[in-house]
Enzyme design. Structure first.
Site, mmCIF file in Angstrom:
data_model
loop_
_atom_site.group_PDB
_atom_site.id
_atom_site.type_symbol
_atom_site.label_atom_id
_atom_site.label_comp_id
_atom_site.label_asym_id
_atom_site.label_seq_id
_atom_site.Cartn_x
_atom_site.Cartn_y
_atom_site.Cartn_z
ATOM 1 N N ASP A 130 40.220 64.876 22.638
ATOM 2 C CA ASP A 130 40.556 66.009 23.489
ATOM 3 C C ASP A 130 41.789 65.635 24.323
ATOM 4 O O ASP A 130 42.781 65.208 23.726
ATOM 5 C CB ASP A 130 39.342 66.429 24.325
ATOM 6 N N ASP A 155 39.426 63.776 17.431
ATOM 7 C CA ASP A 155 40.387 63.512 18.515
ATOM 8 C C ASP A 155 39.634 63.208 19.800
ATOM 9 O O ASP A 155 38.426 63.369 19.875
ATOM 10 C CB ASP A 155 41.254 64.759 18.730
HETATM 11 N N1 LIG Z 1 39.367 68.755 21.308
HETATM 12 C C1 LIG Z 1 38.818 69.819 20.750
HETATM 13 N N2 LIG Z 1 38.467 70.891 21.502
HETATM 14 C C2 LIG Z 1 37.894 71.966 20.924
HETATM 15 N N3 LIG Z 1 37.656 72.080 19.618
HETATM 16 C C3 LIG Z 1 37.988 71.053 18.834
HETATM 17 N N4 LIG Z 1 37.848 70.868 17.516
HETATM 18 C C4 LIG Z 1 38.340 69.661 17.225
HETATM 19 N N5 LIG Z 1 38.788 69.029 18.333
HETATM 20 C C5 LIG Z 1 38.578 69.886 19.362
#
Ligand SMILES: Nc1ncnc2[nH]cnc12
Ligand SMILES: CSC[C@H]1O[C@H](OP(=O)(O)O)[C@H](O)[C@@H]1O
Length: 278
Positions: free
Chosen positions: A209, A207
């Site tokens: 974030d 992703d």
């Molecule tokens: N955006 C994110 N922040 C923290 N841990 C994660 N693990 C996977 N995506 C994450």
């Protein structure tokens, strides 16, 4: 023996022959899960699910000391740590593989983070938190298994979680030049160093974030969905990398505690032996 710690989405390896499951007792309590032993391309492998069977442990609850200790007791010398991460960089899209080379610790100091203390003081170097040799093996494996665009070097920002970051935090981490974000490299990497293991991370981007203007903010569902395809890549890389690891080669990681112990009592040697069996 090669250790694999499976993160979110990777709860078994599904690649091992002659599988047996062992329950290892440690002075730090039980590891996250029973450990699966087996053979992959003729190499002995020990697999442990970081969040436990069925994903029961939050990042804060992961018993990293027990996990590292248990692997070490089984004879593991190299640890491949698989993790789902968010991307803090525009070009690092979901699905991309990253082999990080640095860590910034944004955890809150509540995770037991050392094997030392209780009469034995040592300060190991964390200048290079991942083993350079094992990183090179992982990158070579990624390339030869078709993941040519695997990223060589990134700074992993480790937050406490279990909540994801605020948008302001996400922008702050980007302004610091951090590249990927997760919740589990701390204290796992430091404990592996104290236990004199070679340790490298295989991070799988799931992703963006919550900083990206044209992408939805991360959710657990988003991570789980992307990991379903990412684990295929992870398994391909793991199947290749085990053939590259040279168990006999000496490495600085194996000497991490040399010159690190400050305790000047006759007791210190005995404690060191008791804790690590060296
Ligand atoms: N955006 C994110 N922040 C923290 N841990 C994660 N693990 C996977 N995506 C994450
Ligand atoms: C399910 S999203 C957050 C969760 O996923 C990552 O875990 P791991 O590093 O074990 O793959 C992240 O660090 C969080 O623990």
């Amino acid at each position: 023996m090669i250790g694999v710690i499976g993160g979110s989405g990777l709860y078994d390896l599904d690649l091992l022959d002659g599988v047996e499951t062992v329950r290892v007792k440690t002075p730090y309590g039980p590891p996250s899960s029973d450990i699966t032993l087996g053979t992959l391309h003729g190499r002995r492998v020990a697999f442990l699910a970081r969040h436990g069977a069925g994903h029961r442990l939050t990042p804060t609850e992961v018993p990293s000391r027990a996990n590292v200790y248990a692997l070490r007791r089984l004879g593991v010398r190299h640890v491949l740590a698989v993790s789902a991460v968010g991307s803090l960089v525009d070009g690092y899209a979901p699905g991309r593989l990253v082999v990080p080379d640095q860590i910034v610790d944004r955890t809150k100091g509540v995770r037991p983070a050392t094997f030392f203390g209780d009469g034995l003081v040592a300060h190991v170097s964390m200048a290079a938190p991942f083993c350079p040799r094992l990183r090179a093996d992982l990158l070579a494996a990624a390339k030869s298994s078709g993941h040519d665009d695997a990223i060589d070097g990134a700074t992993y920002c480790c937050i406490e979680g279990p909540q994801f970051s605020t948008r302001a935090e996400s922008h702050l981490y980007r302004s610091w030049g951090l590249h990927i974000i997760g919740m589990t490299a701390v204290p796992e990497a430091a404990l592996a160093r104290e236990a004199q293991l070679c340790y490298a991370g295989l991070a799988l981007v799931t992703d963006y974030d919550c900083w990206h203007e044209s992408e939805e903010p991360v959710t657990a569902d988003m991570v789980a969905q992307t990991m379903r395809s990412n684990v295929i890549a992870a398994r391909e890389v793991l199947a290749d990398v085990v053939t590259r690891i040279d168990d006999a080669a000496d490495c600085g990681c194996r000497h991490a505690v040399d010159g690190a112990v400050l305790t000047a009592t006759p007791e210190a040697r005995r404690l060191l032996h008791e804790r690590f069996g060296d």
